[in-house]
Design a protein around this motif. Structure first.
Motif, short mmCIF file in Angstrom:
data_model
loop_
_atom_site.label_atom_id
_atom_site.label_comp_id
_atom_site.label_asym_id
_atom_site.label_seq_id
_atom_site.Cartn_x
_atom_site.Cartn_y
_atom_site.Cartn_z
N SER A 59 0.83 -1.21 0.00
CA SER A 59 0.00 0.00 0.00
C SER A 59 0.86 1.27 0.00
O SER A 59 0.34 2.36 -0.16
N ARG A 60 2.16 1.11 0.15
CA ARG A 60 3.05 2.28 0.04
C ARG A 60 3.48 2.56 -1.41
O ARG A 60 4.19 3.52 -1.68
N ILE A 61 3.07 1.70 -2.34
CA ILE A 61 3.34 1.99 -3.75
C ILE A 61 2.31 3.01 -4.21
O ILE A 61 1.11 2.78 -4.05
N ASP A 62 2.78 4.13 -4.71
CA ASP A 62 1.84 5.16 -5.17
C ASP A 62 1.35 4.78 -6.56
O ASP A 62 1.98 5.06 -7.58
N ARG A 63 0.17 4.13 -6.59
CA ARG A 63 -0.31 3.60 -7.87
C ARG A 63 -0.84 4.68 -8.81
O ARG A 63 -0.78 4.55 -10.02
N VAL A 64 -1.39 5.75 -8.24
CA VAL A 64 -1.89 6.83 -9.10
C VAL A 64 -0.71 7.46 -9.85
O VAL A 64 -0.74 7.67 -11.06
N LYS A 65 0.37 7.70 -9.10
CA LYS A 65 1.56 8.28 -9.75
C LYS A 65 2.19 7.28 -10.71
O LYS A 65 2.69 7.67 -11.78
N ALA A 66 2.18 6.02 -10.32
CA ALA A 66 2.75 5.00 -11.21
C ALA A 66 1.99 4.99 -12.54
O ALA A 66 2.58 4.93 -13.62
N TYR A 67 0.66 5.12 -12.44
CA TYR A 67 -0.17 5.14 -13.65
C TYR A 67 0.15 6.38 -14.50
O TYR A 67 0.32 6.29 -15.71
N LYS A 68 0.24 7.52 -13.85
CA LYS A 68 0.54 8.75 -14.59
C LYS A 68 1.91 8.65 -15.26
O LYS A 68 2.11 9.15 -16.38
N HIS A 69 2.83 8.01 -14.56
CA HIS A 69 4.15 7.82 -15.13
C HIS A 69 4.06 6.94 -16.39
O HIS A 69 4.61 7.28 -17.44
N LEU A 70 3.33 5.84 -16.29
CA LEU A 70 3.17 4.97 -17.46
C LEU A 70 2.54 5.75 -18.62
O LEU A 70 2.99 5.67 -19.76
N MET A 71 1.49 6.51 -18.31
CA MET A 71 0.81 7.27 -19.37
C MET A 71 1.74 8.32 -19.99
O MET A 71 1.65 8.60 -21.18
N SER A 72 2.65 8.86 -19.18
CA SER A 72 3.55 9.88 -19.71
C SER A 72 4.57 9.27 -20.68
O SER A 72 5.18 9.98 -21.47
N LEU A 73 4.75 7.96 -20.60
CA LEU A 73 5.72 7.30 -21.48
C LEU A 73 5.04 6.67 -22.70
O LEU A 73 5.70 6.15 -23.60
N LYS A 74 3.73 6.71 -22.70
CA LYS A 74 2.97 6.08 -23.78
C LYS A 74 3.11 6.88 -25.07
O LYS A 74 3.00 8.10 -25.06
N GLN A 75 3.35 6.18 -26.17
CA GLN A 75 3.48 6.84 -27.47
C GLN A 75 2.17 6.68 -28.25
O GLN A 75 1.42 5.73 -28.01
N GLN A 76 1.97 7.54 -29.22
CA GLN A 76 0.74 7.48 -30.00
C GLN A 76 0.55 6.17 -30.74
O GLN A 76 -0.56 5.69 -30.90
N ASP A 77 1.67 5.59 -31.18
CA ASP A 77 1.56 4.35 -31.96
C ASP A 77 1.30 3.12 -31.09
O ASP A 77 1.23 2.00 -31.59
N HIS B 123 12.05 5.58 -20.46
CA HIS B 123 11.99 6.69 -19.51
C HIS B 123 11.78 7.93 -20.35
O HIS B 123 11.78 7.85 -21.59
N LYS B 124 11.60 9.06 -19.70
CA LYS B 124 11.33 10.29 -20.45
C LYS B 124 12.48 10.55 -21.44
O LYS B 124 13.63 10.67 -21.04
N GLY B 125 12.15 10.58 -22.72
CA GLY B 125 13.17 10.79 -23.75
C GLY B 125 14.01 9.56 -24.03
O GLY B 125 14.96 9.62 -24.79
N GLY B 126 13.67 8.45 -23.43
CA GLY B 126 14.48 7.24 -23.58
C GLY B 126 14.06 6.38 -24.76
O GLY B 126 13.19 6.76 -25.55
N GLU B 127 14.69 5.21 -24.86
CA GLU B 127 14.48 4.36 -26.01
C GLU B 127 13.08 3.73 -25.99
O GLU B 127 12.53 3.42 -24.94
N ILE B 128 12.54 3.54 -27.19
CA ILE B 128 11.21 2.94 -27.35
C ILE B 128 11.42 1.53 -27.87
O ILE B 128 12.04 1.34 -28.92
N ASP B 129 10.97 0.53 -27.13
CA ASP B 129 11.15 -0.84 -27.62
C ASP B 129 10.17 -1.80 -26.94
O ASP B 129 9.37 -1.39 -26.09
N SER B 130 10.23 -3.07 -27.34
CA SER B 130 9.24 -4.02 -26.83
C SER B 130 9.48 -4.38 -25.35
O SER B 130 8.56 -4.81 -24.68
#
Lengths: 314, 457
Positions: free
Chosen positions: B172-190, B196-203
């Motif tokens: 319960s100490r894992i901040d899931r709302v922030k974790a989700y926002k982080h995932l969404m911030s790394l999501k690409q349109q395709d 990571h932010k500005g990092g490599e895109i791969d499988s």
């Protein structure tokens, strides 16, 4: 750390929490550098002394992605002069840590930054990039990151087809079993001269098939050109069965009705392709014969897979 | 073996005969009551290149070792491997600085490896969880160590390790709302993700993002929009899967692509929908090396113990999709692992002559687990399952058709989360239950988080 004065900073010491598991006994130098780096990052300082510190840390731990990301921010802030020097610096790291994940995205970021700045746009030397790739591939001819980087260069800078065509032929000549070279060739041709959406030249396909079969002849049990052949045929929408006659040199198990023909098999891959052709033509007996030969004699470790293929026959 | 004489024209008769004699000799050699023998291809090309030289060298070493191993040696040196892994939880010498940005990985490899070996890890719970939680980033997700920026790879490793060695209070100490926002911030349109932010895109990024979302119960339609299509574009002409479209098919990425797809749907529905399944089966099958028995990561590359998992671990997913089993030679894989991947002093390795490390120890053991078990996916249950629930419908049993040397059995794994059975399921169940009482708000609109801070701790 000697070049600059960092004494104004309040060092942030390392911590792994109250009950550290697997703490690393850092060298004094690394420990000190990281303490300063954390302080600089906390202050969001984007300066030359911060840049030099990232150099020092990456030298000791090139996998430190946080430091690379911070470095990008610094370079962006410091501008043109630093940007130009950056590639040369990455070269030296690339030579030492070729399997590192950070080097190649970093190069891409730097090149993208350079091309967005009109005054240094022409300083981009794609030839030098290719020379670096060549050198690294000479040392490790299947390096995944380096081949991927070459693909990126091809797309980003519209590399000349003929140059890349020559390059893949050269790499394949050096080692016909280099699958990375075959993959690059597929990448190259499938997007250019054998692009299915355009009306591709049948002569080009014929020429490519000759090239493939000439390479198969050198070592028929080499899987790479066989997969490539199947890939090319599928990509351009041609039937493999049209090439059946060319396969019999490498695998011949007779035709339907000839039950006692002594099989000639110089390549299990040819036999596999023949099994697919027989299946597609409804020649079930021949397909079973080919799959049985693979399971029992020519490719026994895949016995379970060949049995599965048999079960798939209509 | 049948006694068809292969043709002798156009290739070297002597080499062929030698290979055949070797292979027949091999078949007479029994290493264990299970009659494990290595299989080989009788066709040997004469042309020598860099690839064939390296291959021949590996084959020779492997063959020598398999021939010399006696029944008594052919078992898992459990105590030594446990000691090797435990050693890596205490102070590590300075050269381990190369793992300074991969601390959650190190803990995952060690603790997952110990769990596979059946070790009680309850005493590690508190220190492991506290160490990992100290790497949680203020921007959501986890970094690779103290004050490091958030990144999908350490996030995956940290969440997996917390599932293994944590409890509900720590979860319960894992901040899931922030974790989700982080995932969404790394999501690409395709549909893909960046590491990571500005990092490599791969499988890898896609798999680690989806696995994290699945465990934390934060998978949404927005998060996975276009993702299956993007994964599909990673299948290459060879039938395998690559880092990103156009790159070379590779065992590590194959697991990432297939496991990611199986987090999005039932294998027998989603795999045929998005990939050429028959080509994938063929390519995976071709990864098994003979006579070595282990897997290679790419065409014409050498066997490596870690692909026992990266390629071996694809089989449960593939077998659930095609409805067949024993598509690969499980005994041969087990033989390679037990005979060639064990370091005498403890730890498991890539191949003979190379040193063990915690990464190989974990993934070789995971591959061994795969060779020893049978997996079943509950297709009925999958029909009404909520988004993000597909990773938890696997059941496993010991494969009775495999001869497991005494003392060499390891624990069964959840095949998509690569955690011992029950572990991923528990964490997920906790969050699902929690969300029934206090639903979490995963809407992104109102908050325009200050993402500029992200690079700075």
């Amino acid at each position: 750390m000697e070049k600059h004065d960092y004494s104004d900073l309040t060092i942030i010491p390392h911590s792994d929490g109250p009950t550290p598991l697997a703490p690393i006994l850092y060298s004094e130098n690394y420990s000190k550098a990281m303490g300063i780096l954390r302080a600089l990052m906390a202050n969001q300082e984007l300066s030359e002394r911060a840049l030099d510190l990232t150099t020092e840390i990456i030298d000791q731990n090139p996998a430190h992605y946080t430091v690379w990301a911070y470095r990008v921010n610094i370079i962006q802030e410091l501008g043109v002069d630093f940007l130009i020097n950056e590639l040369e610096w990455v070269d030296s790291i690339a030579m030492e840590a070729t399997k590192n994940y950070q080097i190649w995205p970093h190069r891409q970021i730097i090149l993208n930054m350079m091309s967005s700045i009109p005054e240094i746009k022409d300083k981009i030397d794609v030839g030098a990039e290719l020379a670096l790739v060549d050198t690294l591939l000479e040392d490790d001819n299947k390096n995944y990151h380096v081949w991927s980087y070459r693909q990126w260069l091809f797309n980003r800078f519209d590399l000349s087809f003929s140059r890349e065509d020559t390059f893949t032929r050269y790499m394949i000549d050096l080692d016909v079993r280099n699958n990375s070279a075959w993959n690059y060739r597929f990448f190259l041709l499938s997007a250019t001269v054998l692009k299915p959406s355009s009306v591709f030249d049948l002569d080009i396909l014929a020429e490519e098939l000759d090239y493939i079969f000439a390479n198969i002849e050198k070592a028929p049990q080499n899987q790479s050109p066989w997969s490539y052949l199947e890939g090319v045929m599928k990509h351009v929408g041609q039937n493999l069965s049209d090439l059946e006659d060319r396969f019999t040199r490498f695998a011949n198990i007779g035709s339907e009705g000839e039950s006692d023909v002594e099989p000639l098999v110089r390549s299990s891959h040819a036999l596999n392709i023949l099994a697919k052709i027989y299946a597609s033509k409804g020649q079930k007996t021949l397909a079973i014969k080919a799959l049985d030969l693979l399971a029992n004699t020519y490719d026994p470790i895949r016995e379970g897979y060949w049995a599965y293929r048999k079960s798939q026959l209509a | 073996m049948t006694s068809n004489s292969p043709p002798v024209e156009s290739f070297n008769l002597l080499k062929m005969l030698k290979a055949r004699a070797d292979s027949q000799r091999a078949h007479r050699t029994m290493y264990h009551s299970g009659e494990i023998a290595f299989k080989s291809c009788p066709i040997v090309d004469t042309l020598v290149t860099e690839t064939s030289r390296a291959q021949a060298e590996t084959e020779t070493k492997t063959r020598d070792r398999l021939e010399k191993v006696t029944a008594a040696q052919f078992s898992l040196d459990r105590e030594k491997h446990i000691a090797y892994l435990r050693d890596h939880l205490s102070e590590l010498p300075a050269p381990y600085v190369r793992l300074d940005a991969s601390k959650p990985w190190l803990l995952y490899w060690v603790i997952n490896g110990l769990s596979l070996l059946g070790e009680d890890i309850s005493e590690l719970k508190y220190p492991a969880a506290e160490t990992l939680l100290s790497y949680q980033s203020p921007s959501g997700g986890f970094g690779g160590g103290f004050c490091q920026i958030t990144h999908l790879a350490p996030t995956y490793a940290a969440v997996n390790t917390l599932a293994l060695a944590g409890d509900e209070l720590m979860w319960s100490r894992i901040d899931r709302v922030k974790a989700y926002k982080h995932l969404m911030s790394l999501k690409q349109q395709d549909g893909s993700f960046s590491m990571h932010k500005g990092g490599e895109i791969d499988s890898r990024a896609v798999y680690t993002a989806l696995a994290t979302a699945s465990l934390l119960n934060i998978m949404t339609p927005e998060l996975i929009h276009n993702t299956a299509q993007w994964l599909s574009s990673c299948q290459t002409f060879e039938g395998g899967f690559s880092e990103s479209p156009g790159r070379e098919a590779h065992g590590g990425y194959a697991f990432c692509v297939l496991a990611a797809l199986c987090l999005l749907g039932a294998p027998r529905e989603i795999l045929p929908q998005y990939i050429d399944l028959e080509k994938a089966v063929e390519w995976l099958s071709l990864r098994q090396c003979q006579p070595e028995g282990g897997f290679s990561g790419r065409t014409n590359k050498l066997v490596d113990g870690c692909y026992s998992h990266w390629v071996g671990g694809c089989w449960p997913l593939i077998e659930a999709a095609v409805g067949a089993d024993n598509l690969f030679d499980k005994e041969a894989l087990q033989a390679y692992i037990l005979a060639c991947c064990q370091q005498k002093s403890g730890g498991l390795r890539d191949k003979i002559g190379l040193n063990p490390d915690t990464y190989h120890t974990n993934y070789v053991l995971a591959g061994l687990s795969c060779a020893q078990h049978k997996y079943e996916f509950d297709n009925e249950e999958a029909k009404g399952i909520a988004l993000g629930g597909f990773g938890f419908l696997w059941s496993t049993e010991l494969d009775q058709s495999i001869n497991i040397p005494i003392g060499s059995q390891v624990e069964a794994l959840n095949p998509v989360h690569v955690l011992p059975v029950g572990i991923a399921e528990n964490m997920r169940a906790f969050f699902v239950t929690m969300d029934q009482y206090i639903p979490i708000d995963l809407s992104l609109e109102d908050e325009n988080e200050n993402h500029d801070d992200e690079n700075l701790v």
